[in-house]
Design a protein around this motif. Structure first.
Motif, PDB file in Angstrom:
ATOM      1  N   GLU A 266      -7.171   0.667   4.555  1.00 39.04           N
ATOM      2  CA  GLU A 266      -8.066   1.401   3.656  1.00 39.04           C
ATOM      3  C   GLU A 266      -9.136   2.372   4.500  1.00 39.04           C
ATOM      4  O   GLU A 266      -9.318   3.339   3.948  1.00 39.04           O
TER       5      GLU A 266
ATOM      6  N   ASP B 176       2.651   2.760  -2.078  1.00 37.57           N
ATOM      7  CA  ASP B 176       2.751   3.459  -3.219  1.00 37.57           C
ATOM      8  C   ASP B 176       1.250   4.038  -3.477  1.00 37.57           C
ATOM      9  O   ASP B 176       0.919   4.511  -4.525  1.00 37.57           O
ATOM     10  N   GLY B 177       0.289   3.579  -2.871  1.00 36.26           N
ATOM     11  CA  GLY B 177      -1.131   3.677  -3.028  1.00 36.26           C
ATOM     12  C   GLY B 177      -1.935   2.611  -3.548  1.00 36.26           C
ATOM     13  O   GLY B 177      -3.099   2.890  -3.584  1.00 36.26           O
ATOM     14  N   SER B 178      -1.282   1.578  -4.238  1.00 41.89           N
ATOM     15  CA  SER B 178      -2.046   0.733  -4.941  1.00 41.89           C
ATOM     16  C   SER B 178      -1.341  -0.675  -4.728  1.00 41.89           C
ATOM     17  O   SER B 178      -0.060  -0.516  -4.645  1.00 41.89           O
ATOM     18  N   ILE B 179      -1.980  -1.669  -4.878  1.00 40.79           N
ATOM     19  CA  ILE B 179      -1.653  -3.117  -4.834  1.00 40.79           C
ATOM     20  C   ILE B 179      -1.411  -3.689  -6.261  1.00 40.79           C
ATOM     21  O   ILE B 179      -2.325  -3.848  -6.924  1.00 40.79           O
ATOM     22  N   SER B 180      -0.306  -3.838  -6.807  1.00 42.35           N
ATOM     23  CA  SER B 180      -0.357  -4.527  -7.949  1.00 42.35           C
ATOM     24  C   SER B 180      -0.506  -6.112  -7.886  1.00 42.35           C
ATOM     25  O   SER B 180      -0.278  -6.758  -6.751  1.00 42.35           O
TER      26      SER B 180
ATOM     27  N   ASP C 187       7.485  -5.505  -8.858  1.00 40.72           N
ATOM     28  CA  ASP C 187       7.028  -4.633 -10.004  1.00 40.72           C
ATOM     29  C   ASP C 187       7.781  -3.943 -10.620  1.00 40.72           C
ATOM     30  O   ASP C 187       7.785  -3.171 -11.569  1.00 40.72           O
TER      31      ASP C 187
ATOM     32  N   MET D  40       0.854  -1.454   0.160  1.00 39.79           N
ATOM     33  CA  MET D  40      -0.048  -0.109   0.012  1.00 39.79           C
ATOM     34  C   MET D  40       0.926   1.263  -0.049  1.00 39.79           C
ATOM     35  O   MET D  40       0.352   2.356  -0.177  1.00 39.79           O
TER      36      MET D  40
END
Length: 150
Positions: free
Chosen positions: A85, A44-48, A123, A42
């Motif tokens: 979240e 970087d703000g998103s989960i790849s 990633d 989380m």
């Protein structure tokens, strides 16, 4: 019931008890691993999907955690993600509390730091936000971030 049948049932029950005991013993490590995974994923703000796949591969290849089903792992991970979240501060407090339980086990703590770095790098980009979280996790585990070139 023959003696052999009785002995076989006894061995089966003993094996089941051992597995349950191992799950109980490693529950703190599972929670710490999933807390660290959620924090770093989380960052970087998103989960790849690469981050999720790396975490699952780590769990499956780790002897102490392979006793857990993939659904147990995903549930623990999702619980930490949901907390983050819903309320970032409370979610972080919960995650760092789970990580803190591994502070007294230097071997487990180092393994956790290696795992979160691998997840963050999965990633192809270990960015500054992820590095900042990795440093904070290392410090929470009483590990010098410099050991991992952080």
């Amino acid at each position: 019931m023959s003696f052999e049948s009785f002995l076989s049932q006894l061995k089966t029950k003993a094996s089941e008890l051992k597995t349950e005991a191992l799950k109980f013993k490693n529950k703190d490590f599972l929670n710490a691993a999933m807390a660290g995974s959620a924090l770093i994923a989380m960052a970087d703000g998103s989960i790849s999907s690469e981050e999720k796949q790396k975490m699952i591969k780590f769990i499956e290849s780790n002897d102490t955690l392979s006793i857990f089903t993939t659904s147990d792992v995903i549930k623990a991970f999702q619980d930490f993600v949901n907390k983050l979240e819903f309320d970032k501060d409370i979610g972080e407090a919960s995650a760092y509390q789970a990580l803190g339980k591994m502070k007294s086990n230097a071997q487990a703590a180092r393994l956790l730091v290696r795992m979160i770095i691998a997840i963050a790098s999965s990633d192809g980009n270990f960015d500054d936000m992820e590095k900042k979280v990795a440093v904070k996790i290392a410090k929470e585990l009483a590990i010098d971030p410099a050991e991992f070139e952080l």
